[in-house]
Scaffold this motif. Structure first.
Motif, PDB file in Angstrom:
ATOM      1  N   ARG A 195       9.567   4.726  -2.689  1.00  0.00           N
ATOM      2  CA  ARG A 195       8.815   5.820  -2.085  1.00  0.00           C
ATOM      3  C   ARG A 195       7.608   5.239  -1.348  1.00  0.00           C
ATOM      4  O   ARG A 195       7.130   4.160  -1.665  1.00  0.00           O
ATOM      5  CB  ARG A 195       8.329   6.812  -3.148  1.00  0.00           C
ATOM      6  N   ARG A 196       7.124   5.968  -0.374  1.00  0.00           N
ATOM      7  CA  ARG A 196       5.941   5.525   0.356  1.00  0.00           C
ATOM      8  C   ARG A 196       4.679   5.890  -0.425  1.00  0.00           C
ATOM      9  O   ARG A 196       3.650   5.238  -0.325  1.00  0.00           O
ATOM     10  CB  ARG A 196       5.945   6.189   1.743  1.00  0.00           C
ATOM     11  N   VAL A 197       4.768   6.956  -1.206  1.00  0.00           N
ATOM     12  CA  VAL A 197       3.600   7.487  -1.914  1.00  0.00           C
ATOM     13  C   VAL A 197       3.472   6.893  -3.322  1.00  0.00           C
ATOM     14  O   VAL A 197       4.395   6.271  -3.833  1.00  0.00           O
ATOM     15  CB  VAL A 197       3.696   9.030  -2.033  1.00  0.00           C
TER      16      VAL A 197
ATOM     17  N   CYS B 104       0.867  -1.183   0.000  1.00  0.00           N
ATOM     18  CA  CYS B 104       0.000   0.000   0.000  1.00  0.00           C
ATOM     19  C   CYS B 104       0.900   1.228   0.000  1.00  0.00           C
ATOM     20  O   CYS B 104       0.705   2.166  -0.765  1.00  0.00           O
ATOM     21  CB  CYS B 104      -0.888  -0.024   1.241  1.00  0.00           C
ATOM     22  N   HIS B 105       1.905   1.188   0.855  1.00  0.00           N
ATOM     23  CA  HIS B 105       2.892   2.264   0.931  1.00  0.00           C
ATOM     24  C   HIS B 105       4.178   1.817   0.244  1.00  0.00           C
ATOM     25  O   HIS B 105       5.212   1.613   0.893  1.00  0.00           O
ATOM     26  CB  HIS B 105       3.140   2.638   2.390  1.00  0.00           C
ATOM     27  N   GLY B 106       4.098   1.653  -1.066  1.00  0.00           N
ATOM     28  CA  GLY B 106       5.248   1.355  -1.931  1.00  0.00           C
ATOM     29  C   GLY B 106       6.397   0.594  -1.297  1.00  0.00           C
ATOM     30  O   GLY B 106       6.404  -0.641  -1.246  1.00  0.00           O
ATOM     31  N   VAL B 107       7.349   1.337  -0.767  1.00  0.00           N
ATOM     32  CA  VAL B 107       8.595   0.779  -0.239  1.00  0.00           C
ATOM     33  C   VAL B 107       8.355  -0.242   0.881  1.00  0.00           C
ATOM     34  O   VAL B 107       9.183  -1.120   1.121  1.00  0.00           O
ATOM     35  CB  VAL B 107       9.529   1.931   0.225  1.00  0.00           C
ATOM     36  N   GLU B 108       7.202  -0.173   1.533  1.00  0.00           N
ATOM     37  CA  GLU B 108       6.885  -1.148   2.583  1.00  0.00           C
ATOM     38  C   GLU B 108       6.636  -2.539   1.984  1.00  0.00           C
ATOM     39  O   GLU B 108       6.519  -3.532   2.693  1.00  0.00           O
ATOM     40  CB  GLU B 108       5.667  -0.676   3.395  1.00  0.00           C
ATOM     41  N   GLY B 109       6.548  -2.589   0.659  1.00  0.00           N
ATOM     42  CA  GLY B 109       6.296  -3.853  -0.032  1.00  0.00           C
ATOM     43  C   GLY B 109       7.423  -4.863   0.068  1.00  0.00           C
ATOM     44  O   GLY B 109       7.194  -6.057  -0.147  1.00  0.00           O
TER      45      GLY B 109
ATOM     46  N   LEU C  86      -0.430  -5.483   4.997  1.00  0.00           N
ATOM     47  CA  LEU C  86       0.918  -5.514   5.575  1.00  0.00           C
ATOM     48  C   LEU C  86       1.636  -4.174   5.421  1.00  0.00           C
ATOM     49  O   LEU C  86       1.738  -3.644   4.311  1.00  0.00           O
ATOM     50  CB  LEU C  86       1.724  -6.632   4.907  1.00  0.00           C
ATOM     51  N   HIS C  87       2.112  -3.666   6.551  1.00  0.00           N
ATOM     52  CA  HIS C  87       2.789  -2.359   6.585  1.00  0.00           C
ATOM     53  C   HIS C  87       4.076  -2.440   7.400  1.00  0.00           C
ATOM     54  O   HIS C  87       4.246  -3.362   8.201  1.00  0.00           O
ATOM     55  CB  HIS C  87       1.887  -1.319   7.253  1.00  0.00           C
ATOM     56  N   THR C  88       4.919  -1.413   7.244  1.00  0.00           N
ATOM     57  CA  THR C  88       6.110  -1.280   8.090  1.00  0.00           C
ATOM     58  C   THR C  88       6.343   0.189   8.421  1.00  0.00           C
ATOM     59  O   THR C  88       5.773   1.079   7.786  1.00  0.00           O
ATOM     60  CB  THR C  88       7.389  -1.782   7.378  1.00  0.00           C
ATOM     61  N   GLY C  89       7.186   0.408   9.435  1.00  0.00           N
ATOM     62  CA  GLY C  89       7.660   1.766   9.700  1.00  0.00           C
ATOM     63  C   GLY C  89       7.165   2.380  10.992  1.00  0.00           C
ATOM     64  O   GLY C  89       7.432   3.558  11.260  1.00  0.00           O
TER      65      GLY C  89
ATOM     66  N   LEU D  57      -1.269  -5.097   9.721  1.00  0.00           N
ATOM     67  CA  LEU D  57      -0.165  -5.658  10.493  1.00  0.00           C
ATOM     68  C   LEU D  57       1.018  -4.736  10.244  1.00  0.00           C
ATOM     69  O   LEU D  57       1.554  -4.673   9.137  1.00  0.00           O
ATOM     70  CB  LEU D  57       0.097  -7.094  10.026  1.00  0.00           C
ATOM     71  N   GLU D  58       1.366  -3.997  11.287  1.00  0.00           N
ATOM     72  CA  GLU D  58       2.331  -2.885  11.160  1.00  0.00           C
ATOM     73  C   GLU D  58       3.616  -3.263  11.887  1.00  0.00           C
ATOM     74  O   GLU D  58       3.645  -3.325  13.116  1.00  0.00           O
ATOM     75  CB  GLU D  58       1.700  -1.629  11.771  1.00  0.00           C
ATOM     76  N   TYR D  59       4.677  -3.509  11.118  1.00  0.00           N
ATOM     77  CA  TYR D  59       5.944  -3.950  11.702  1.00  0.00           C
ATOM     78  C   TYR D  59       6.895  -2.781  11.923  1.00  0.00           C
ATOM     79  O   TYR D  59       7.089  -1.954  11.028  1.00  0.00           O
ATOM     80  CB  TYR D  59       6.645  -4.935  10.773  1.00  0.00           C
TER      81      TYR D  59
END
Ligand SMILES: [Zn+2]
Length: 365
Positions: free
Chosen positions: A114-116, A67-72, A222-225, A293-295
Motif C-alpha cells: 500500500r502507499r499509505v 515513505c510511500h510503502g510500496v514505493e520501497g 526515494l519515490h516512484t509512480g 527523486l521521483e521515478y
C-alpha cells in the motif's frame, strides 16, 4: 559491488533481510524501530536505521526509502546497492560526509503493498501542525464519492462522471485534486491524517538522535509512480526558499533542472504536510538541501486507478473476490515498481549520480 538486480526485492521481508545483511557486510550496526503491527506474511516490521560515518560529522546525507510503502521496492534497492558499493562509501568517507540510511519509513505499507501507512495516511502529507486549521481541498471533496464508488471495477456511469469532471477542469486539476492531500475523508485517497502517524513520530526520533548536530544536511528521498518510466525527476524538497533552491540546482541540476512544486515546473502538484517540514523543526540549525527523486512507472491515470482500487478494497472489506483482490494487489505493485533489469539499471545509475553530487555539494563551501 553487487549485481544491480540482486539489490532489489519482491517483498518487504526480503528487502529488509537484504538491507540488514548489507549493513552487516559493511560493518555497520543497524538499529530497528519496531512497528506495532505485523507484515503481510506475519513478519516483523521496522524502520531500520544505519549510520555510515562519524556520529559527529559536520555533513550528513540522509537517504530514505518507502515513505510511500510500496514505493520501497525501488528505494530499498538503491540503499542495498549503495551499502555494497565500496567506491561510493569511500567517496563519502573521504569527503567526511556521514550517510544515514533509513530503510522503510513506512514498513507497513511496504509489506502490504500500500502507499499509505496502517492509519490510511499518506505519510508525505502528514507533517503539519494539527493544532492549526487543516488545509481545505474542495476539489477532492467533489470527487471523493466518484473516486471510491460502491462497486469495483467502476461502472460506465462512474467513468463518464470522472471523465466529465476532467473535461470540465482539466487533467492537471484532476491530478492536483486527488494528490495534493486532503484532511476531510479518513477513508479517502491522499489523506494527510488528523495526528502524527507512527512513521512521523519515529522518523522525528531518528532525526533527533542522528541529525541534530549536522551543519550541512542533505536528503534524498526515494519515490516512484510519477513521470516517464525509468526517469528520475529531481523534485526540490525544501520550503519555498530561493537560496535552498539555488543550492539544489547547483548540486543536482547539471543535466535536468531540479523541478519545483512552487513554480509549476514539477510533474507533482503543490502539496501540503510534506515530510521535510520535520527537518526545520528537529534540526533548525542545519543548512538544509533536499530533493525527492521521483521515478516514473506507469502513466498517471493508471497509477491513480490502481490507488482507487486499493482504497476501494480497504473501504469495503470483504467485497472483493479473492481473484479481484489479487489483481488489485498485483496492479499496485506494477504501479510503483517496474520489475525489469532495464528499469532497475536506470534507478541505480540516477540515484548513484545524485548521491555523489550530494557529497560534492555538501563539501563544496
Ligand atoms: Zn511517493
Amino acid at each position: 559491488m553487487i549485481d544491480v538486480a540482486a539489490a532489489f526485492s519482491p517483498s518487504y521481508a526480503q528487502a529488509r533481510q537484504k538491507f540488514l545483511q548489507a549493513c552487516m557486510a559493511a560493518g555497520l550496526r543497524a538499529q530497528a524501530h519496531v512497528h506495532p503491527l505485523k507484515g503481510r506474511d506475519g513478519e516483523a516490521l521496522a524502520m531500520d536505521v544505519a549510520l555510515d560515518g562519524a556520529a559527529d560529522a559536520r555533513h550528513l546525507l540522509i537517504l530514505t526509502s518507502a515513505c510511500h510503502g510500496v514505493e520501497g521496492h525501488c528505494g530499498s534497492g538503491v540503499q542495498v546497492f549503495a551499502l555494497h558499493d565500496e567506491e561510493w562509501r569511500q567517496k563519502a568517507r573521504e569527503a567526511g560526509v556521514a550517510v544515514l540510511y533509513v530503510h522503510a519509513l513506512n514498513p507497513h505499507g511496504f509489506s502490504h503493498r500500500r502507499r499509505v501507512t496502517h492509519e490510511n495516511v499518506d505519510l508525505n502529507r502528514n507533517f503539519l501542525d494539527f493544532a492549526q486549521p487543516l488545509p481545505a481541498n474542495p476539489a477532492y471533496a467533489e470527487l471523493h464519492e466518484l473516486l471510491l464508488p460502491p462497486a469495483w471495477p467502476p461502472t460506465a456511469e462512474n467513468q463518464a462522471a470522472i471523465d466529465a469532471w476532467m473535461a470540465a477542469h482539466g487533467i492537471k486539476a484532476y491530478q492536483a485534486a486527488v494528490t495534493a492531500g486532503q484532511y476531510q475523508f479518513p477513508d479517502g485517497l491522499f489523506f494527510g491524517g488528523h495526528s502524527p502517524t507512527w512513521s512521523n513520530q519515529t522518523f522525528r526520533r531518528v532525526l533527533r538522535e542522528h541529525a541534530q548536530h549536522a551543519q550541512g544536511l542533505a536528503w534524498i528521498d526515494l519515490h516512484t509512480g510519477l513521470g516517464p518510466n525509468g526517469h528520475g525527476e529531481r523534485i526540490f524538497a525544501c520550503k519555498d526558499d530561493k537560496a535552498a533552491y539555488a543550492r539544489a540546482n547547483a548540486w543536482w541540476g547539471a543535466e535536468h533542472a531540479v523541478t519545483s512544486i512552487y513554480d509549476g515546473s514539477s510533474t507533482s502538484a503543490l502539496l501540503n504536510g510534506l515530510m521535510w517540514n520535520s527537518i526545520y523543526e528537529e534540526c533548525p540549525k542545519a543548512e538544509f538541501t533536499a530533493i525527492a527523486l521521483e521515478y516514473g512507472t506507469l502513466p498517471m491515470l493508471e497509477v491513480t486507478d490502481a490507488l482507487r482500487a486499493d482504497h476501494w478494497m480497504h473501504k469495503y472489506p470483504g467485497k472483493a473476490s479473492p481473484e479481484l483482490a489479487a489483481s488489485i494487489r498485483e496492479k499496485m505493485l506494477e504501479a510503483f515498481y517496474t520489475d525489469t533489469d532495464a528499469w532497475k539499471g536506470q534507478i541505480i545509475s540516477q540515484a548513484r549520480q545524485a548521491m555523489f553530487q550530494a557529497v560534492e555539494g555538501l563539501t563544496r563551501a
